[in-house]
Design a protein around this motif. Sequence first.
Motif, PDB file in Angstrom:
ATOM      1  N   GLU A  43       0.828  -1.203   0.000  1.00 21.91           N
ATOM      2  CA  GLU A  43       0.000   0.000   0.000  1.00 21.91           C
ATOM      3  C   GLU A  43       0.866   1.258   0.000  1.00 21.91           C
ATOM      4  N   LYS A  44       1.979   1.227   0.715  1.00 24.28           N
ATOM      5  CA  LYS A  44       2.917   2.365   0.695  1.00 24.28           C
ATOM      6  C   LYS A  44       3.467   2.573  -0.709  1.00 24.28           C
ATOM      7  N   TRP A  45       3.848   1.459  -1.346  1.00 24.24           N
ATOM      8  CA  TRP A  45       4.402   1.558  -2.690  1.00 24.24           C
ATOM      9  C   TRP A  45       3.340   1.901  -3.718  1.00 24.24           C
ATOM     10  N   LEU A  46       2.123   1.504  -3.478  1.00 20.28           N
ATOM     11  CA  LEU A  46       1.026   1.888  -4.359  1.00 20.28           C
ATOM     12  C   LEU A  46       0.906   3.413  -4.399  1.00 20.28           C
ATOM     13  N   LYS A  47       0.918   4.009  -3.234  1.00 19.99           N
ATOM     14  CA  LYS A  47       0.826   5.471  -3.156  1.00 19.99           C
ATOM     15  C   LYS A  47       1.992   6.118  -3.910  1.00 19.99           C
ATOM     16  N   LYS A  48       3.186   5.599  -3.718  1.00 16.16           N
ATOM     17  CA  LYS A  48       4.360   6.161  -4.388  1.00 16.16           C
ATOM     18  C   LYS A  48       4.274   6.011  -5.904  1.00 16.16           C
ATOM     19  N   THR A  49       3.815   4.851  -6.364  1.00 12.98           N
ATOM     20  CA  THR A  49       3.716   4.659  -7.818  1.00 12.98           C
ATOM     21  C   THR A  49       2.672   5.594  -8.412  1.00 12.98           C
ATOM     22  N   GLU A  50       1.585   5.824  -7.673  1.00 13.61           N
ATOM     23  CA  GLU A  50       0.567   6.766  -8.149  1.00 13.61           C
ATOM     24  C   GLU A  50       1.140   8.183  -8.222  1.00 13.61           C
ATOM     25  N   GLU A  51       1.919   8.544  -7.203  1.00  8.97           N
ATOM     26  CA  GLU A  51       2.546   9.874  -7.191  1.00  8.97           C
ATOM     27  C   GLU A  51       3.536  10.036  -8.337  1.00  8.97           C
ATOM     28  N   MET A  52       4.177   8.935  -8.745  1.00 11.06           N
ATOM     29  CA  MET A  52       5.140   8.983  -9.850  1.00 11.06           C
ATOM     30  C   MET A  52       4.446   8.884 -11.208  1.00 11.06           C
ATOM     31  N   GLY A  53       3.128   8.709 -11.194  1.00 13.19           N
ATOM     32  CA  GLY A  53       2.402   8.595 -12.447  1.00 13.19           C
ATOM     33  C   GLY A  53       2.527   7.229 -13.112  1.00 13.19           C
ATOM     34  N   LEU A  54       2.951   6.233 -12.341  1.00 17.89           N
ATOM     35  CA  LEU A  54       3.093   4.872 -12.871  1.00 17.89           C
ATOM     36  C   LEU A  54       1.778   4.117 -12.691  1.00 17.89           C
ATOM     37  N   ASN A  55       0.783   4.572 -13.433  1.00 19.03           N
ATOM     38  CA  ASN A  55      -0.562   4.038 -13.251  1.00 19.03           C
ATOM     39  C   ASN A  55      -0.674   2.552 -13.590  1.00 19.03           C
ATOM     40  N   ASP A  56       0.083   2.096 -14.577  1.00 18.19           N
ATOM     41  CA  ASP A  56       0.035   0.677 -14.924  1.00 18.19           C
ATOM     42  C   ASP A  56       0.620  -0.184 -13.799  1.00 18.19           C
ATOM     43  N   VAL A  57       1.682   0.320 -13.178  1.00 19.78           N
ATOM     44  CA  VAL A  57       2.295  -0.384 -12.043  1.00 19.78           C
ATOM     45  C   VAL A  57       1.348  -0.320 -10.838  1.00 19.78           C
ATOM     46  N   ALA A  58       0.754   0.830 -10.618  1.00 21.08           N
ATOM     47  CA  ALA A  58      -0.196   0.997  -9.517  1.00 21.08           C
ATOM     48  C   ALA A  58      -1.363   0.027  -9.665  1.00 21.08           C
ATOM     49  N   SER A  59      -1.817  -0.161 -10.882  1.00 20.44           N
ATOM     50  CA  SER A  59      -2.908  -1.091 -11.138  1.00 20.44           C
ATOM     51  C   SER A  59      -2.533  -2.513 -10.727  1.00 20.44           C
ATOM     52  N   GLU A  60      -1.317  -2.910 -11.030  1.00 19.51           N
ATOM     53  CA  GLU A  60      -0.845  -4.244 -10.644  1.00 19.51           C
ATOM     54  C   GLU A  60      -0.719  -4.361  -9.123  1.00 19.51           C
ATOM     55  N   LEU A  61      -0.223  -3.319  -8.482  1.00 18.69           N
ATOM     56  CA  LEU A  61      -0.105  -3.348  -7.023  1.00 18.69           C
ATOM     57  C   LEU A  61      -1.482  -3.443  -6.371  1.00 18.69           C
ATOM     58  N   LYS A  62      -2.465  -2.743  -6.944  1.00 17.36           N
ATOM     59  CA  LYS A  62      -3.830  -2.848  -6.412  1.00 17.36           C
ATOM     60  C   LYS A  62      -4.319  -4.294  -6.497  1.00 17.36           C
ATOM     61  N   GLU A  63      -4.018  -4.941  -7.607  1.00 19.12           N
ATOM     62  CA  GLU A  63      -4.430  -6.340  -7.779  1.00 19.12           C
ATOM     63  C   GLU A  63      -3.716  -7.247  -6.776  1.00 19.12           C
ATOM     64  N   ILE A  64      -2.437  -7.009  -6.575  1.00 19.50           N
ATOM     65  CA  ILE A  64      -1.663  -7.795  -5.597  1.00 19.50           C
ATOM     66  C   ILE A  64      -2.265  -7.630  -4.204  1.00 19.50           C
ATOM     67  N   ILE A  65      -2.559  -6.394  -3.836  1.00 21.60           N
ATOM     68  CA  ILE A  65      -3.137  -6.118  -2.516  1.00 21.60           C
ATOM     69  C   ILE A  65      -4.477  -6.826  -2.367  1.00 21.60           C
ATOM     70  N   SER A  66      -5.292  -6.759  -3.398  1.00 18.32           N
ATOM     71  CA  SER A  66      -6.598  -7.415  -3.374  1.00 18.32           C
ATOM     72  C   SER A  66      -6.448  -8.926  -3.207  1.00 18.32           C
TER      73      SER A  66
END
Length: 85
Positions: A43-66
């Motif tokens: 979740e910490k890294w999700l926030k960071k990836t979103e802040e960096m504009g890495l939306n595709d990576v953020a999407s994968e992290l959301k799936e991992i968290i789920s």
Amino acid sequence: MHDHNHHHSHNHDSETAKTDYEKLKMLMKYWLSHNKEHINDHEKWLKKTEEMGLNDVASELKEIISLLKEVNKHISLAYKKMEGR
């Protein structure tokens, strides 16, 4: 004279099963805790990836968290079923 050595086998299956049962319960508690740590970290890294504009990576992290939350749900259900025995 005959040698009458008798070999007695002892069945420790029930003792082993009880030990394995308790070990599994302990492992499940550990898995829940361990997975929660991973969820928090992701979740910490999700926030960071979103802040960096890495939306595709953020999407994968959301799936991992789920998925990790879903895994924990099933570990918890299994643990509760063991508690009721």
